[in-house]
Structures are given as structure tokens and as C-alpha cells.
Design a protein around this motif. Structure first.
Motif, mmCIF file in Angstrom:
data_model
loop_
_atom_site.group_PDB
_atom_site.id
_atom_site.type_symbol
_atom_site.label_atom_id
_atom_site.label_comp_id
_atom_site.label_asym_id
_atom_site.label_seq_id
_atom_site.Cartn_x
_atom_site.Cartn_y
_atom_site.Cartn_z
ATOM 1 N N PRO A 1 -1.045 9.103 27.315
ATOM 2 C CA PRO A 1 0.451 9.347 27.068
ATOM 3 C C PRO A 1 1.030 8.056 26.312
ATOM 4 C CG PRO A 1 -0.005 9.445 29.353
ATOM 5 C CD PRO A 1 -1.576 8.915 28.675
ATOM 6 N N VAL A 2 2.078 8.511 25.361
ATOM 7 C CA VAL A 2 2.448 7.400 24.356
ATOM 8 C C VAL A 2 3.488 6.411 25.258
ATOM 9 C CG1 VAL A 2 4.120 7.281 22.566
ATOM 10 C CG2 VAL A 2 2.472 9.241 22.624
ATOM 11 N N VAL A 3 3.414 5.408 25.137
ATOM 12 C CA VAL A 3 3.976 4.317 25.680
ATOM 13 C C VAL A 3 5.155 3.759 25.019
ATOM 14 C CG1 VAL A 3 2.296 3.806 27.310
ATOM 15 C CG2 VAL A 3 2.304 2.592 25.272
ATOM 16 N N HIS A 4 5.337 4.136 23.750
ATOM 17 C CA HIS A 4 6.318 3.680 22.841
ATOM 18 C C HIS A 4 6.212 2.133 22.639
ATOM 19 C CE1 HIS A 4 8.595 7.353 22.291
ATOM 20 N NE2 HIS A 4 8.527 7.386 23.702
ATOM 21 N N ARG A 5 4.906 1.648 22.448
ATOM 22 C CA ARG A 5 4.743 0.201 22.050
ATOM 23 C C ARG A 5 4.115 0.551 20.565
ATOM 24 N NH1 ARG A 5 5.044 -4.320 24.980
ATOM 25 N NH2 ARG A 5 4.590 -5.459 23.263
ATOM 26 N N ALA A 6 4.368 -0.482 19.458
ATOM 27 C CA ALA A 6 3.764 -0.067 18.163
ATOM 28 C C ALA A 6 2.375 0.114 18.135
ATOM 29 C CB ALA A 6 4.213 -1.431 17.334
ATOM 30 N N LEU A 7 1.489 -1.052 18.736
ATOM 31 C CA LEU A 7 0.111 -0.836 18.498
ATOM 32 C C LEU A 7 -0.531 0.498 19.030
ATOM 33 C CD1 LEU A 7 -2.291 -2.211 17.156
ATOM 34 C CD2 LEU A 7 -2.534 -3.608 19.166
ATOM 35 N N ASP A 8 0.090 0.703 20.344
ATOM 36 C CA ASP A 8 -0.442 1.965 20.914
ATOM 37 C C ASP A 8 -0.223 3.233 20.207
ATOM 38 O OD1 ASP A 8 -1.437 0.310 23.310
ATOM 39 O OD2 ASP A 8 0.500 0.468 24.317
ATOM 40 N N ASP A 9 1.209 2.984 19.586
ATOM 41 C CA ASP A 9 1.430 4.293 18.805
ATOM 42 C C ASP A 9 0.392 4.523 17.538
ATOM 43 O OD1 ASP A 9 3.160 4.920 20.783
ATOM 44 O OD2 ASP A 9 5.049 4.419 19.818
ATOM 45 N N VAL A 10 0.288 3.450 16.895
ATOM 46 C CA VAL A 10 -0.527 3.244 15.721
ATOM 47 C C VAL A 10 -1.997 3.766 16.123
ATOM 48 C CG1 VAL A 10 -1.869 1.830 14.336
ATOM 49 C CG2 VAL A 10 0.547 1.769 14.478
ATOM 50 N N ARG A 11 -2.535 3.518 17.079
ATOM 51 C CA ARG A 11 -4.025 3.884 17.587
ATOM 52 C C ARG A 11 -3.887 5.292 17.968
ATOM 53 N NH1 ARG A 11 -5.322 -1.379 21.122
ATOM 54 N NH2 ARG A 11 -6.289 -2.604 19.642
ATOM 55 N N ALA A 12 -2.799 5.755 18.536
ATOM 56 C CA ALA A 12 -2.737 7.319 18.999
ATOM 57 C C ALA A 12 -2.683 8.036 17.505
ATOM 58 C CB ALA A 12 -1.525 7.583 19.751
ATOM 59 N N LEU A 13 -1.798 7.359 16.566
ATOM 60 C CA LEU A 13 -1.729 8.483 15.424
ATOM 61 C C LEU A 13 -3.070 8.358 14.718
ATOM 62 C CD1 LEU A 13 0.036 9.932 13.490
ATOM 63 C CD2 LEU A 13 1.114 7.927 12.597
ATOM 64 N N ASP A 14 -3.596 7.194 14.690
ATOM 65 C CA ASP A 14 -4.838 6.918 13.889
ATOM 66 C C ASP A 14 -5.858 8.122 14.524
ATOM 67 O OD1 ASP A 14 -6.657 5.512 11.931
ATOM 68 O OD2 ASP A 14 -7.824 5.175 13.839
ATOM 69 N N GLU A 15 -5.907 8.190 15.724
ATOM 70 C CA GLU A 15 -6.783 9.173 16.265
ATOM 71 C C GLU A 15 -6.815 10.492 16.130
ATOM 72 O OE1 GLU A 15 -10.235 10.478 18.467
ATOM 73 O OE2 GLU A 15 -9.716 8.446 17.780
ATOM 74 N N ILE A 16 -5.389 10.769 15.960
ATOM 75 C CA ILE A 16 -5.004 12.372 15.604
ATOM 76 C C ILE A 16 -5.183 12.570 14.114
ATOM 77 C CG2 ILE A 16 -2.728 13.794 15.433
ATOM 78 C CD1 ILE A 16 -1.639 12.238 17.883
ATOM 79 N N VAL A 17 -5.033 11.616 13.363
ATOM 80 C CA VAL A 17 -5.141 11.914 11.979
ATOM 81 C C VAL A 17 -6.719 11.864 11.793
ATOM 82 C CG1 VAL A 17 -5.268 10.686 9.624
ATOM 83 C CG2 VAL A 17 -3.091 10.889 10.968
ATOM 84 N N ALA A 18 -7.533 11.259 12.271
ATOM 85 C CA ALA A 18 -8.977 11.534 12.269
ATOM 86 C C ALA A 18 -9.305 12.689 12.782
ATOM 87 C CB ALA A 18 -9.558 10.017 12.992
ATOM 88 N N ARG A 19 -8.964 13.163 13.786
ATOM 89 C CA ARG A 19 -9.412 14.673 14.574
ATOM 90 C C ARG A 19 -9.015 15.597 13.480
ATOM 91 N NH1 ARG A 19 -9.152 14.566 20.961
ATOM 92 N NH2 ARG A 19 -9.981 12.474 21.391
ATOM 93 N N VAL A 20 -7.758 15.492 12.895
ATOM 94 C CA VAL A 20 -7.474 16.755 12.215
ATOM 95 C C VAL A 20 -8.292 16.505 10.818
ATOM 96 C CG1 VAL A 20 -5.332 17.888 11.020
ATOM 97 C CG2 VAL A 20 -5.176 16.921 13.489
ATOM 98 N N SER A 21 -8.493 15.427 10.179
ATOM 99 C CA SER A 21 -8.919 15.248 8.954
ATOM 100 C C SER A 21 -10.650 15.202 8.931
ATOM 101 C CB SER A 21 -8.769 14.064 8.359
ATOM 102 O OG SER A 21 -7.299 13.604 8.511
ATOM 103 N N GLN A 22 -11.030 15.510 10.187
ATOM 104 C CA GLN A 22 -12.508 15.608 10.300
ATOM 105 C C GLN A 22 -13.466 16.430 9.275
ATOM 106 O OE1 GLN A 22 -14.079 16.188 14.177
ATOM 107 N NE2 GLN A 22 -16.196 15.345 13.734
ATOM 108 N N GLY A 23 -14.341 16.120 8.493
ATOM 109 C CA GLY A 23 -14.900 16.856 7.360
ATOM 110 C C GLY A 23 -13.848 17.064 6.179
ATOM 111 N N ARG A 24 -12.800 16.575 6.107
ATOM 112 C CA ARG A 24 -11.897 16.857 4.886
ATOM 113 C C ARG A 24 -11.282 15.690 4.570
ATOM 114 N NH1 ARG A 24 -8.896 22.177 7.250
ATOM 115 N NH2 ARG A 24 -8.555 20.786 8.849
ATOM 116 N N GLU A 25 -11.769 14.401 4.652
ATOM 117 C CA GLU A 25 -11.167 13.338 4.716
ATOM 118 C C GLU A 25 -10.508 12.936 3.131
ATOM 119 O OE1 GLU A 25 -14.012 13.512 6.108
ATOM 120 O OE2 GLU A 25 -13.749 12.430 8.217
#
Length: 292
Positions: free
Chosen positions: A182-206
Motif C-alpha cells: 500500500p502507498v504510504v505517501h513517502r517520496a522514496l516509497d512512491d518512487v519505488r512503487a511507480l518504478d515497479e508499475i512502469v516496469a511491469r506495464v513496459s515489460q517486453g516493450r521498453e
């Protein structure tokens, strides 16, 4: 006689001169970073940044994709933090932290150390307009001048909203959809969450995703000379192309209009090439044709 008089009048009129701008360096590729901020409120100029985090976008990071580097910094806003209940950052936590100008210089150093010659930073953020406005409101003219080659792109409007079939595309909703913490609204935690989401959606199409983000990017600062006001920055950002087609959103420049096109995402897209250098794209190859 009349032409001579008219010529004398024209010569006597002193036309305003444009302020000279610094020489531009041609940047031929981009390196993606993911950024997030925590603030005391939502109004640029009246509220302040109290935390910043930035990390290399792992799916575009080439050889360092398994261990992306990051930096996370608290900022002393010199004012009371009234919204501690949102992010958990208290006045005591930032009391001994440096002010924004000092911490931003550290952010710039982190980014520039990871961008080689001719490589410009592409700053990705969820709802990037907000983060860019808040940062620009606190930048000094000298700091603005350092960022003339930086670009920013919104992962919400230009990428995740049209690709992930959800009613809500907040970071919390996306994290729940992908089974992340769950998002805790701390900058680094949100960055890591967004990075993981972008990586999953971009998989194979970077390659294609990075091409799309660069195509939808906008200047991190609104002007290339010092003295640019935050109002001018807001004016530029408010006129940025929104998601979706429309004739009023097509750029007027014919050079951009006919320079190339971004292919729609498909299952047959090219996969990540695994180059040893930072994952970048040539500018001439990614200039888009905006939707009609």
C-alpha cells in the motif's frame, strides 16, 4: 520626399531587443529517472517541498536495471507542516534538514553524474504537472539555467491511464491492482512503487514505451534564461497536450508534424535490447506525429 521622411521615422523608433539566450547543446538521447515530492500543500509559491526522491527508471536503465540508484532527501520548509497526517513528516523530522536550494543541488548532481555526454535527463512522475510546478516555484534563476535540457513526462496521463483498464489511476489504485505494498505517501516509497508499475506495464516493450514518454515530454523549466517567473512556467504547463486526440492539441510546427510518428503499442513491439550503455533513444527517431 515621403519615402525619406518615412525611413527617418522608422529609424528613429527603437524596437525592443530580445534578451540573448545561452547557446544550446544538442542532446541526442535521454536517460529516464522517476521522481516524487512530498509537500506542505498543493499551491506552488505558498506551500513548500519537504521531501524529494529520485531514482533511475529500472526498466530503462540498461546494465544497472537490477540495482537502480536513488537519492532521497528531507527539506526544511521554514514553515509549519500542517498536513503531517498525510505523509507522516513532522516539523521535528525536518528541523535539522537543509533548505530546498541545498538539497536540490544534490539532486541535480545525482542526475548529472548518471547522464553521459549528450544525454539529457527525462524526469518521470505520476501527475508530473504538480511536481514540476512545486519544484519550479522554489528554483532560483541560476538553478533554472542548469535545467534547460531537462525534460519531464507524466506517467499518469501519457502512459498508464490509456494502457491500464481501471476506473481510477491513482498510485494507490495502481499499486493495489498490481499487488504491491500500500502507498504510504513517502517520496522514496512512491518512487519505488511507480518504478515497479512502469516496469511491469513496459515489460517486453521498453523501447516503445520510452519512445512514447519522450514524445509526450515537456520542458522541465519554461524558459532558457534566468528570471523566468513561476507564472510563466504555469502558463506553459497549462497549455501542454492532454491525453487523447483533438485538433486544438496538434502542434503548429510543421517540422514536428512531419518529422515522424509513434507506433501504437502492440504485442509485436520490440523487446528490451539490453545495451551496455544507458537505455536511450535518438531524438530524430522519436519525434512524434501528434494525434489528429
Amino acid at each position: 520626399m515621403f519615402p525619406r521622411i518615412l525611413g527617418a521615422i522608422v529609424c528613429a523608433i527603437r524596437l525592443p531587443q530580445r534578451r540573448p539566450r545561452p547557446a544550446c547543446i544538442r542532446y541526442v538521447s535521454y536517460k529516464a529517472f522517476i521522481c516524487d515530492t512530498e509537500t506542505t500543500g498543493f499551491s506552488p509559491g505558498r506551500n513548500q517541498i519537504i521531501e524529494m526522491a529520485i531514482q533511475e527508471a529500472s526498466c530503462f536503465a540498461g546494465p544497472t536495471r537490477s540495482n537502480p540508484q536513488h537519492i532521497s532527501l528531507l527539506v526544511n520548509p521554514k514553515s509549519h507542516i500542517a498536513n503531517q497526517h498525510i505523509h507522516g513528516i513532522s516539523d521535528q523530522m525536518v528541523a535539522s534538514a537543509p533548505v530546498f536550494a541545498t538539497q536540490w543541488n544534490r539532486i541535480v548532481g545525482f542526475v548529472q553524474d548518471r547522464c553521459g555526454p549528450g544525454v539529457a535527463p527525462l524526469i518521470l512522475a505520476h501527475n508530473a504537472k504538480f511536481d514540476v510546478r512545486m519544484i519550479n516555484a522554489e528554483l532560483s534563476p541560476a538553478q533554472r539555467l542548469q535545467l534547460t535540457h531537462w525534460r519531464a513526462a507524466c506517467t499518469l496521463v501519457g502512459f498508464l491511464r490509456p494502457m491500464v483498464p481501471l476506473k481510477k489511476h491513482s498510485l494507490a489504485a495502481l499499486s493495489e491492482h498490481f499487488g504491491l505494498s500500500p502507498v504510504v505517501h513517502r517520496a522514496l516509497d512512491d518512487v519505488r512503487a511507480l518504478d515497479e508499475i512502469v516496469a511491469r506495464v513496459s515489460q517486453g516493450r521498453e523501447d516503445e514505451i520510452l519512445q512514447l514518454l519522450v514524445a509526450k515530454s515537456f520542458p522541465f523549466v519554461s524558459d532558457q534564461h534566468p528570471g523566468c517567473s513561476c507564472a510563466a512556467q504555469d502558463n506553459v504547463i497549462s497549455r501542454l497536450p492532454k491525453d487523447g486526440p483533438g485538433p486544438s492539441r496538434r502542434p503548429k510546427s510543421r517540422a514536428i508534424k512531419h518529422a515522424g510518428s509513434v507506433r501504437p503499442l502492440s504485442d509485436s513491439s520490440a523487446t528490451h535490447s539490453g545495451h551496455e550503455q544507458p537505455h536511450t533513444r535518438d531524438v530524430q527517431a522519436i519525434t512524434p506525429t501528434w494525434p489528429r
